[in-house]
Structures are given as C-alpha cells and as structure tokens.
Design a protein around this motif. Structure first.
Motif, PDB file in Angstrom:
ATOM      1  N   GLU A 153     -49.066 -15.860   3.296  1.00 16.83           N
ATOM      2  CA  GLU A 153     -47.942 -16.743   2.996  1.00 16.83           C
ATOM      3  C   GLU A 153     -46.616 -15.990   3.124  1.00 16.83           C
ATOM      4  O   GLU A 153     -45.672 -16.481   3.748  1.00 16.83           O
ATOM      5  CB  GLU A 153     -48.118 -17.297   1.586  1.00 16.83           C
ATOM      6  CG  GLU A 153     -47.289 -18.519   1.349  1.00 16.83           C
ATOM      7  CD  GLU A 153     -47.655 -19.190   0.037  1.00 16.83           C
ATOM      8  OE1 GLU A 153     -48.865 -19.349  -0.221  1.00 16.83           O
ATOM      9  OE2 GLU A 153     -46.745 -19.521  -0.715  1.00 16.83           O
ATOM     10  N   ALA A 154     -46.561 -14.790   2.530  1.00 14.75           N
ATOM     11  CA  ALA A 154     -45.333 -13.998   2.627  1.00 14.75           C
ATOM     12  C   ALA A 154     -45.040 -13.626   4.074  1.00 14.75           C
ATOM     13  O   ALA A 154     -43.889 -13.670   4.523  1.00 14.75           O
ATOM     14  CB  ALA A 154     -45.457 -12.738   1.773  1.00 14.75           C
ATOM     15  N   GLY A 162     -44.842  -8.709   0.350  1.00 12.20           N
ATOM     16  CA  GLY A 162     -45.740  -9.699  -0.234  1.00 12.20           C
ATOM     17  C   GLY A 162     -46.958  -9.067  -0.887  1.00 12.20           C
ATOM     18  O   GLY A 162     -47.701  -9.730  -1.587  1.00 12.20           O
ATOM     19  N   ALA A 163     -47.143  -7.766  -0.648  1.00 11.36           N
ATOM     20  CA  ALA A 163     -48.374  -7.128  -1.101  1.00 11.36           C
ATOM     21  C   ALA A 163     -48.490  -7.107  -2.624  1.00 11.36           C
ATOM     22  O   ALA A 163     -49.518  -7.503  -3.175  1.00 11.36           O
ATOM     23  CB  ALA A 163     -48.463  -5.710  -0.542  1.00 11.36           C
ATOM     24  N   PHE A 215     -33.757  -5.450   4.295  1.00 11.04           N
ATOM     25  CA  PHE A 215     -34.433  -4.945   3.100  1.00 11.04           C
ATOM     26  C   PHE A 215     -34.195  -5.898   1.925  1.00 11.04           C
ATOM     27  O   PHE A 215     -35.129  -6.257   1.197  1.00 11.04           O
ATOM     28  CB  PHE A 215     -33.887  -3.554   2.790  1.00 11.04           C
ATOM     29  CG  PHE A 215     -34.560  -2.868   1.644  1.00 11.04           C
ATOM     30  CD1 PHE A 215     -35.816  -2.316   1.785  1.00 11.04           C
ATOM     31  CD2 PHE A 215     -33.925  -2.781   0.416  1.00 11.04           C
ATOM     32  CE1 PHE A 215     -36.432  -1.688   0.726  1.00 11.04           C
ATOM     33  CE2 PHE A 215     -34.531  -2.152  -0.648  1.00 11.04           C
ATOM     34  CZ  PHE A 215     -35.790  -1.606  -0.488  1.00 11.04           C
ATOM     35  N   VAL A 216     -32.935  -6.325   1.783  1.00  9.00           N
ATOM     36  CA  VAL A 216     -32.609  -7.261   0.706  1.00  9.00           C
ATOM     37  C   VAL A 216     -33.390  -8.561   0.900  1.00  9.00           C
ATOM     38  O   VAL A 216     -33.910  -9.142  -0.058  1.00  9.00           O
ATOM     39  CB  VAL A 216     -31.088  -7.521   0.667  1.00  9.00           C
ATOM     40  CG1 VAL A 216     -30.757  -8.600  -0.339  1.00  9.00           C
ATOM     41  CG2 VAL A 216     -30.353  -6.247   0.319  1.00  9.00           C
ATOM     42  N   GLY A 217     -33.503  -8.998   2.167  1.00  5.50           N
ATOM     43  CA  GLY A 217     -34.301 -10.185   2.452  1.00  5.50           C
ATOM     44  C   GLY A 217     -35.741 -10.010   2.017  1.00  5.50           C
ATOM     45  O   GLY A 217     -36.350 -10.917   1.468  1.00  5.50           O
ATOM     46  N   GLY A 218     -36.264  -8.818   2.237  1.00  6.12           N
ATOM     47  CA  GLY A 218     -37.632  -8.519   1.816  1.00  6.12           C
ATOM     48  C   GLY A 218     -37.784  -8.612   0.312  1.00  6.12           C
ATOM     49  O   GLY A 218     -38.770  -9.154  -0.197  1.00  6.12           O
ATOM     50  N   ILE A 219     -36.787  -8.109  -0.410  1.00  4.29           N
ATOM     51  CA  ILE A 219     -36.840  -8.196  -1.868  1.00  4.29           C
ATOM     52  C   ILE A 219     -36.816  -9.660  -2.300  1.00  4.29           C
ATOM     53  O   ILE A 219     -37.517 -10.056  -3.236  1.00  4.29           O
ATOM     54  CB  ILE A 219     -35.672  -7.404  -2.489  1.00  4.29           C
ATOM     55  CG1 ILE A 219     -35.892  -5.917  -2.236  1.00  4.29           C
ATOM     56  CG2 ILE A 219     -35.560  -7.677  -3.977  1.00  4.29           C
ATOM     57  CD1 ILE A 219     -34.750  -5.059  -2.677  1.00  4.29           C
ATOM     58  N   GLY A 220     -36.044 -10.478  -1.566  1.00  4.05           N
ATOM     59  CA  GLY A 220     -36.017 -11.914  -1.853  1.00  4.05           C
ATOM     60  C   GLY A 220     -37.404 -12.520  -1.717  1.00  4.05           C
ATOM     61  O   GLY A 220     -37.830 -13.319  -2.560  1.00  4.05           O
ATOM     62  N   ILE A 221     -38.118 -12.109  -0.679  1.00  2.00           N
ATOM     63  CA  ILE A 221     -39.475 -12.625  -0.466  1.00  2.00           C
ATOM     64  C   ILE A 221     -40.385 -12.213  -1.615  1.00  2.00           C
ATOM     65  O   ILE A 221     -41.128 -13.015  -2.181  1.00  2.00           O
ATOM     66  CB  ILE A 221     -40.037 -12.104   0.876  1.00  2.00           C
ATOM     67  CG1 ILE A 221     -39.350 -12.829   2.007  1.00  2.00           C
ATOM     68  CG2 ILE A 221     -41.540 -12.281   0.952  1.00  2.00           C
ATOM     69  CD1 ILE A 221     -39.919 -12.541   3.351  1.00  2.00           C
ATOM     70  N   MET A 222     -40.263 -10.944  -2.009  1.00  2.00           N
ATOM     71  CA  MET A 222     -41.089 -10.430  -3.093  1.00  2.00           C
ATOM     72  C   MET A 222     -40.846 -11.239  -4.367  1.00  2.00           C
ATOM     73  O   MET A 222     -41.783 -11.662  -5.045  1.00  2.00           O
ATOM     74  CB  MET A 222     -40.731  -8.976  -3.324  1.00  2.00           C
ATOM     75  CG  MET A 222     -41.619  -8.262  -4.276  1.00  2.00           C
ATOM     76  SD  MET A 222     -41.650  -6.552  -3.734  1.00  2.00           S
ATOM     77  CE  MET A 222     -41.754  -5.707  -5.226  1.00  2.00           C
TER      78      MET A 222
END
Lengths: 294, 409
Positions: free
Chosen positions: B336-337, B389-390, B295-302
């Motif tokens: 891209e995300a 990424g949305a 989840f934290v990784g996802g926030i990093g992507i965002m």
C-alpha cells in the motif's frame, strides 16, 4: 469417533504478579468430529478465551492442545495462521466483515490467502453465498445488508475453505429472533453435513440445536452434558439460572433480566452428566420462584 | 499472485480515503517534481552546451592560459576565470602554432575594453574581442550581412563585425552595415553582422558571440590596453588532420617554444566534457537539496501509514483470524505504501513535464527529461514507499489478533 479437539489441563493467565487473572483454569476437553458443542456461561467465565485458544488466535499459558492429533499450541505463528486458514472457520458476534468489500469479496478473502486465482475464488465464494441463501446479495456492501444477512455472509466466509471446525462466538448476539433462527438453522445444517461446530451463547434456547452443552464458570467447565437436538438440556439450563442468581448479578440487574426469559420445559429426555460440582458459592441465593414458568 | 492481490487491495484501500491518499501523495509528488526538474534543467543545459560546442566544428582546437588538468572531474579548473590570473598567452604562442607544418588557421582572441555605443544607444553588455585571422571559419558561422574584414583599417577607417544582439540593440531595425559606432573613445564603422550563434544558457561560462564586437588587431591596439595578453587561441586545422592530431601537435609546439606547460589545449570533446563535469556537480548538488523534499514526502507516507494501521486494527484482526500470516499482513501494508509513493512518483513526473513546459515558455532554458531520469524517479519513489512503509507495516503485522478484533474506533 476420533477426537478432533483435545485440551489437556489448558490454562490461560493474563497479567503479572498480584494483577494476574486466570481466564481459563486447567480445562480439559475432548470434542469428537461432527459434534455441535454449545458453550454457555456468564460474562467473564472464560468461554471466549477458550474459543480463542481453540481457534489458535491465542496460546495457552499451560497445557496441551491437540487439533487433529497435532500439538498446535506449540506451532509457530505462521503455521497457526495456516491452520486458521485451512481448518478453522470463525463466526463472530459483530460479524467482522470488511466494510470496503462486497459480500462476495468478503467471502472470497480466505481463499486469497491461499493463493487461489481470482476467478476461482469468486466462483467458490459465490457457491458459499448460495449455500447460505444470499446468492442475490453478492455485490452488496455490508452496510447495505441487514444483521441477519451479515451473519450469513460471515458464515459463508467461515465455510468457504471447507474447514473441519467452525467456531461461532455468540453468532446471534446482535440479531433479532427471526434472524437468529436463520443463522442457527445454517449452523445446524453445517453440523448435519459433518462439520464440527463450537458455539458460545448466552441464550439457553439455542442449545436445542447442539448435541452437547458445556457450562463454564470462572474459567472452569462446571457442567458437560450431551443433549438431544431439538431440546434444551435441563441441567445446563438449571445451572445457568442458578449461577445467574448471585448477589452480584442482582446488583447488576441481571437476574431480573433472566426472569423475563420465558422457560420452556421440554420433555425430559436429556441425559444428565454433571462433570463437576460448583466449588465455592456460599453467596448463592436461593432461587426466587419463577412466575413465568408454565 | 500474492502481489497482484496486494496491489488490488491497496488500490481499494487508497480509493477508500481518496483525499488523504492524495495529500500524502502530494509530498512525494512535490519531491519528485523538484528533483526531476532540477536534473532535467541540468540535462537541458548540458545538451545545449553540447550543441554550442559542436557548432565550433569538429576540427577546432582551443588553447587557454593556465595549466591543463587531465582529470576529467577537475577539468573545470581550466575554465575558472580566476585560474587564468597570472597565466597568459602571448603573440609568441600564436607564432609557435603558426610554425606547425600544415594548413592551420590560427585566431587569437584578446579582450578589449571600452563601452560600446552609438550616438543614441549604449550597450554595456557588449564584449569587445580584438582578433585577427579567419574568425568565421574557426567559429563555424558565416557573416550574414556584409563581409569579414580582411584588412581592417583601409583608408584610415576602422571596421568592426558585430554579433546579432549587438546589431539589434544598437541599430534596431536599421541596417547596421556602414553605420558608425564608438568603442571607448574610438570610432568604428560596421562592416558585417554575424549570423546568430546558438545561445548559451550559461553565458558566464563562455563568451556569447552574439554580444561580441570583433575588432581587428591593427585597429584595436588602443582598446587592448593590457598589451598582448591573449585569453584564447582558436586553431582550425585542415580537414585531413584530426582534432586529436592537431591538439597534440599544438601541445608539442607550445611546450617546445615556451619551455613550460602553463597552457591548456582542448579539443571540442574536451570542452564538452569539461562543461558536463561542472554541470554534473552543480546539478547533483542542487538535486540533493531538492531530494530533502522527497525525504519529507517519505515521512508523510510513514505518518499516514501509522494512522491507517491503527484505524484498520479491526481489519487486521479479521484478516488474521481468517488465516492471513504476519508476512501477508506486512506485504499488504508495504504494498500500500509503495503504491502510494509509486503513484506519487508517476504524477510527479507528469507534474515536472508541466513545470518544464512553463520553463521553456518563460525562460531561455530548455529542460530535457531523459528516459533514464523517469525510470530512476519511479524506482526511487517506489523505494521511498517501501522504506518508509516498512515500520508501520511491521507494526500492523505484529498486532495481536484478539486485541485487534476487540478494537473499536
């Protein structure tokens, strides 16, 4: 000939309440297919806004805009994007190429949004680059190209979809005279081959490529005359310099700059057709004597 | 077609800022490594428990004290050591099972107490099992050295058979056969050593027979000071009787004899399911905690996509001017995300293969990555990219083309 572009009382306002600015005020304009229209006017006169409206990058606050008879101002964003892709080509002052792509890829980009396969895309882009004389620069990145070459790549990108209208917003603004000449020759070629070209410029010399010159001030078209290709229309030139001679311009040092521009009085064959007189210009000073004129 | 373009474009964009892309990916990589490693460890333990349970032989039925829980999820309750407190199996239960028609070998296990030692060495970890009957048969393991004791206290000496670990610890390189050892204050002679049992990665869940000392009931009376309390009965039927037939006849015999149902009869498959049930709960619990890092990784992507969108404002303007629709811009940035986190997922799987290699090297656990786990990890990574990424992509798509074109960094 048919009107390809028709504006009826188009206005564009920015801001709300007391902060409202009128960028374009009730402008009506008809452009026929195959015309080369030069749009002149000082900074803030609304010519870029007018180009954005015609280029469907912006919506008018009021008025009707017919492109090829369709009321495109009312179109959805999606349909406007389709029109930009298929019928309009843009050339910008600062080139606006994507730095991460080669010249060829930049030119091919509009085709990608059409869903054309990559091989066909690159072939067509190659043809377009050849047309602007840059066939040997296909795989160069923008940072490896000179300003003139960049603008030619941008022109290739604008024509790769074979659009009806090409909109050039000060295409030579960042170029030296030699590069400007090349770019103007290209635009002129496109004009000769049947494209409708709209070009914003500050340089009255460039109007010699145009078949018609429009002069804007404070959001209004104040002069509109046909011009023979190869000559600078006198009225536009006169209006241009007169408008420059305001107190504000003096303060900004613009008039001194304008005085330095050499004047070429061409053989007076131009048809004069003033549309509208300047409305309020009590502040307008008398033109200083121009020592530079021959 | 459009997707292929987007994919190509996003690879270019990611390549343009390699370090940043890598660091962003690292968040997903760490998350995937954490989750995949936890699940693969769980899977590995499950598989080795299955191997262990299968080593019992297909026709062995285990009887445990305490009521049987039929629900597969709760079957672990039967195994809970505290659940058997207050419940017990007795000598009479053994007799009930022996009373069933047919050739059934019944082996009761009684827990003995006392420290296992020789004159030189003490082994506190050794478990004393007081038993009778054909233990090598029901445990499906031969006595490699020496013999199993049929009658243990011949000529007044007490014999034991020991597991391979006990043999190693107490006698080291010496041959243990015929040597003497003590349990508590009683002296025994080693008569045999079991071949090695498959090692259980979770020894607290079942007895590790490699650490066991098997004492006969006659000799072990003094060791099992709590009388005849039997903690487990193993029953081995003849080959003609299936395990389920055997277990149901044992169930009936016990129910008739005892008059209650305070016992559990488990086939091998029941045991395996039981352990699996427990492990699934454990693994999922830990994996859920590990998923926080995903989840934290996802926030990093965002976060990085927001940066990327605002950095590339002018690019968005150009693309819109030459005819990209909002949807095309949206899908470009979402792709891209997604590519970013998909690559993170793939590298994460490779990373967890590496981690698993080291776990195998340095611990007795043998983690297993099943193909479903890999596919699942890739899909989840992809979903994280799309979900996180949305919002940045929507922001990119909604940018006003004129302002975007005017934008300067």
């Amino acid at each position: 000939m048919k009107n390809i572009i028709e504006l009826r009382d188009v206005s564009k306002l920015y801001g709300f309440g007391d902060a409202t600015t009128v960028a374009v005020e009730e402008v009506s304009l008809r452009v026929k297919k195959g015309e080369f229209v030069a749009v002149m006017g000082p900074s803030g006169s609304g010519k870029s806004t007018l180009m954005n409206l015609i280029g469907l990058l912006d919506r008018p606050t009021q008025g009707t805009y017919l492109l090829q008879g369709k009321n495109v101002a009312r179109f959805s964003k999606w349909r406007q994007a389709r029109y930009r892709r298929d019928r309009l080509g843009f050339v910008f002052q600062s080139f606006h190429l994507l730095p991460s792509m080669t010249a060829l890829e930049n030119v091919a980009l509009p085709l990608a949004y059409r869903g054309i396969t990559q091989t066909r895309r690159l072939t067509q882009a190659g043809n377009a680059l050849e047309r602007v004389g840059l066939a040997d620069r296909e795989f160069f990145y923008p940072k490896q190209l000179s300003g003139g070459q960049l603008q030619r790549v941008a022109i290739a990108r604008a024509i790769v979809n074979n659009p009806e209208v090409i909109i050039a917003d000060e295409p030579t603004g960042n170029l030296d005279s030699a590069a400007s000449r090349l770019v103007m020759e290209l635009l002129s070629d496109l004009h000769t081959s049947g494209h409708t070209v709209l070009m914003v410029t500050h340089n009255p010399e460039l109007t010699r490529y145009a078949s018609r010159v429009i002069y804007m001030h404070d959001g209004v078209i104040i002069a509109d005359e046909d011009s023979d290709i190869g000559s600078v229309p006198t009225l536009a030139k006169k209006m241009y310099f007169r408008a420059r001679k305001t107190e504000d311009d003096d303060l900004a040092g613009v008039s001194a700059l304008m005085d330095a521009v050499p004047q070429k009085d061409s053989n007076n064959k131009t048809k004069k057709k003033p549309v509208k007189k300047r409305r309020t210009k009590s502040k307008t000073k008398k033109p200083k004597s121009r020592s530079t004129s021959k | 077609m459009m997707f292929k373009n987007n994919y190509r474009m996003s690879l270019n964009a990611l390549r343009a800022s390699r370090w940043r892309s890598f660091l962003t990916m690292l968040g997903v990589i760490i998350g995937v490594v954490a989750v995949v490693t936890v699940i693969s460890i769980g899977e590995g333990i499950k598989q080795s428990i299955t191997t262990e349970a299968e080593s019992l032989g297909p026709s062995v039925v285990t009887v445990l004290p305490g009521p049987q829980v039929e629900d597969r999820e709760d079957i672990g309750q039967t195994l809970n050591p505290f659940a058997s407190v207050g419940h017990s199996l007795t000598e009479r239960d053994v007799e009930y099972i022996q009373g069933i028609d047919g050739d059934i070998e019944v082996v009761p296990f009684v827990r003995g107490s006392g420290v296992v030692s020789t004159n030189e060495v003490e082994m506190p970890g050794a478990k004393v099992i007081v038993t009778e009957g054909d233990v090598p048969l029901v445990l499906n393991r031969e006595v490699r050295f020496g013999t199993w004791h049929e009658n243990n206290s011949e000529s007044g000496r007490s014999f034991v058979v020991i597991g391979s670990n006990v043999a190693n610890e107490l006698f080291n390189e010496l041959s243990p056969i015929g040597r003497s050892m003590t349990i508590g204050d009683q002296s025994f002679t080693v008569r045999g050593v079991f071949a090695e049992f498959p090692r259980s990665p979770l020894p607290f869940m079942s007895i590790d027979y490699n650490n066991a000392v098997f004492v006969s009931r006659e000799a072990g009376v003094a060791l099992s000071n709590n009388g005849n309390t039997i903690f487990q009965i193993l029953a081995h039927g003849s080959d003609s009787v299936s395990a389920s037939e055997l277990s149901s006849s044992i169930k009936n015999a016990l129910a008739d004899g005892r008059g209650n149902s305070d016992f559990a009869v488990l086939k091998r498959s029941d045991m395996i399911n039981m352990y699996r049930g427990i492990l699934n709960v454990l693994t999922l619990g830990i994996a859920a905690i590990a998923a926080i890092s995903l989840f934290v990784g996802g926030i990093g992507i965002m976060n990085i996509m927001f940066v990327s969108v605002s950095e590339r404002t002018s690019e968005i303007g150009i693309r819109k001017a030459i005819g990209a629709t909002n949807g095309q811009i949206l899908s470009q940035f979402i792709t891209e995300a997604a590519v970013l986190s998909l690559l993170g997922g793939v590298f994460g799987i490779l990373g967890s293969l590496l981690v698993n290699y080291f776990i195998r090297l340095f611990t007795p656990i043998e983690p297993v990555i099943v193909p479903e786990l890999m596919i699942g990890a890739v899909i989840i990574a992809l979903m994280i990219g799309v979900i996180f990424g949305a919002v940045p992509a929507i922001r990119a798509a909604r940018k006003d083309p004129i302002e975007a074109l005017r934008y300067r960094i």
